[in-house]
Design a protein around this motif. Sequence first.
Motif, PDB file in Angstrom:
ATOM      1  N   ASP A  35     -23.719  79.221 -59.424  1.00  0.00           N
ATOM      2  CA  ASP A  35     -22.294  79.311 -59.756  1.00  0.00           C
ATOM      3  C   ASP A  35     -21.309  79.500 -58.332  1.00  0.00           C
ATOM      4  O   ASP A  35     -20.093  79.227 -58.597  1.00  0.00           O
ATOM      5  N   THR A  36     -22.076  79.653 -57.532  1.00  0.00           N
ATOM      6  CA  THR A  36     -21.354  79.777 -56.161  1.00  0.00           C
ATOM      7  C   THR A  36     -21.169  78.552 -55.555  1.00  0.00           C
ATOM      8  O   THR A  36     -20.354  78.211 -54.756  1.00  0.00           O
ATOM      9  N   GLY A  37     -21.703  77.477 -56.127  1.00  0.00           N
ATOM     10  CA  GLY A  37     -21.564  75.830 -55.821  1.00  0.00           C
ATOM     11  C   GLY A  37     -21.688  75.513 -54.256  1.00  0.00           C
ATOM     12  O   GLY A  37     -21.921  76.347 -53.579  1.00  0.00           O
ATOM     13  N   SER A  38     -21.411  74.459 -54.063  1.00  0.00           N
ATOM     14  CA  SER A  38     -21.457  73.978 -52.875  1.00  0.00           C
ATOM     15  C   SER A  38     -20.407  72.889 -52.564  1.00  0.00           C
ATOM     16  O   SER A  38     -20.308  72.048 -53.558  1.00  0.00           O
ATOM     17  N   LEU A  88     -13.804  76.253 -66.316  1.00  0.00           N
ATOM     18  CA  LEU A  88     -14.765  75.986 -65.179  1.00  0.00           C
ATOM     19  C   LEU A  88     -15.329  74.433 -65.164  1.00  0.00           C
ATOM     20  O   LEU A  88     -15.295  73.921 -66.031  1.00  0.00           O
ATOM     21  N   GLN A  89     -15.063  73.958 -63.583  1.00  0.00           N
ATOM     22  CA  GLN A  89     -15.266  72.574 -63.612  1.00  0.00           C
ATOM     23  C   GLN A  89     -16.435  72.332 -62.612  1.00  0.00           C
ATOM     24  O   GLN A  89     -16.511  72.993 -61.648  1.00  0.00           O
ATOM     25  N   LEU A  90     -17.323  71.405 -63.248  1.00  0.00           N
ATOM     26  CA  LEU A  90     -18.375  71.011 -62.631  1.00  0.00           C
ATOM     27  C   LEU A  90     -18.572  69.441 -62.248  1.00  0.00           C
ATOM     28  O   LEU A  90     -18.033  68.815 -63.280  1.00  0.00           O
ATOM     29  N   ARG A  91     -18.460  69.223 -60.967  1.00  0.00           N
ATOM     30  CA  ARG A  91     -18.606  68.067 -60.586  1.00  0.00           C
ATOM     31  C   ARG A  91     -20.027  67.500 -60.086  1.00  0.00           C
ATOM     32  O   ARG A  91     -20.664  68.332 -59.205  1.00  0.00           O
ATOM     33  N   THR A 120     -16.020  69.434 -72.008  1.00  0.00           N
ATOM     34  CA  THR A 120     -15.586  68.040 -72.105  1.00  0.00           C
ATOM     35  C   THR A 120     -16.296  67.374 -70.969  1.00  0.00           C
ATOM     36  O   THR A 120     -15.970  67.785 -69.686  1.00  0.00           O
ATOM     37  N   LEU A 121     -16.986  66.414 -71.146  1.00  0.00           N
ATOM     38  CA  LEU A 121     -17.459  65.525 -70.249  1.00  0.00           C
ATOM     39  C   LEU A 121     -16.817  64.178 -70.064  1.00  0.00           C
ATOM     40  O   LEU A 121     -16.772  63.490 -70.904  1.00  0.00           O
ATOM     41  N   ASP A 122     -16.393  63.969 -68.443  1.00  0.00           N
ATOM     42  CA  ASP A 122     -15.531  62.860 -68.322  1.00  0.00           C
ATOM     43  C   ASP A 122     -14.132  62.717 -69.178  1.00  0.00           C
ATOM     44  O   ASP A 122     -13.725  63.812 -69.293  1.00  0.00           O
ATOM     45  N   SER A 156     -20.661  59.440 -60.557  1.00  0.00           N
ATOM     46  CA  SER A 156     -19.824  60.718 -60.621  1.00  0.00           C
ATOM     47  C   SER A 156     -19.355  61.128 -62.091  1.00  0.00           C
ATOM     48  O   SER A 156     -19.009  60.236 -62.742  1.00  0.00           O
ATOM     49  N   HIS A 157     -19.681  62.386 -62.244  1.00  0.00           N
ATOM     50  CA  HIS A 157     -19.087  62.817 -63.686  1.00  0.00           C
ATOM     51  C   HIS A 157     -18.399  64.203 -63.422  1.00  0.00           C
ATOM     52  O   HIS A 157     -18.259  64.941 -62.595  1.00  0.00           O
ATOM     53  N   THR A 158     -17.285  64.602 -64.267  1.00  0.00           N
ATOM     54  CA  THR A 158     -16.610  66.015 -64.170  1.00  0.00           C
ATOM     55  C   THR A 158     -16.946  66.449 -65.842  1.00  0.00           C
ATOM     56  O   THR A 158     -16.795  66.153 -66.819  1.00  0.00           O
TER      57      THR A 158
END
Length: 179
Positions: A35-38, A88-91, A120-122, A156-158
């Motif tokens: 959750d802290t991501g990089s 919350l956005q995941l790339r 929502t994906l992309d 690449s996806h969001t």
Amino acid sequence: MACWQRPLLTLYSLLNLLHQLSSSLTALVNWIVDDTGSGNAVLYFPNSHSIWKGSNSKDCWLFPDVTRTHGGTYTAATYRRGERPITLQLRFEGTAIYVFFILVNRGSAGTIMDTICNITLDNNPPKRYVHNPNPSANQFLYNQLIYEHSNLGNSSHTLNITSHGSDSSYINFDYFIVR
């Protein structure tokens, strides 16, 4: 009299086999992102510590056991009807994604425990995820897969996870896995 036999694998066959094996192994590698991501792998909107709380925050009503979380951390927020949406956005880059939350079944009276969000994906249509508390189950459910999508193009996806509208919601993100 000794008979010399042709090797079973020619150099070309061996190289071809090694290439196929390395491609197969590459496809099976998973990356876990906490959750802290990089970098910018995990983004929270609005970007405010008054909304998104880390596992070390004392300003919360719910306190999952950090020893049962990935990396000993989680990030949570509560959306209340009528407020600004929370996202919350995941790339990521890869061919599959698996998203894990901590879900809540029990809490103090008046505590928002439902997890309701659109995923929502992309630019695809959103999928709705709903978890309604079950007071007879464990208070917290850890490592809960709330979303998965495979067979993506290796690019690449969001992924956006958003709570908004007329349903109040508790969002508790722990980690995601990318393949």
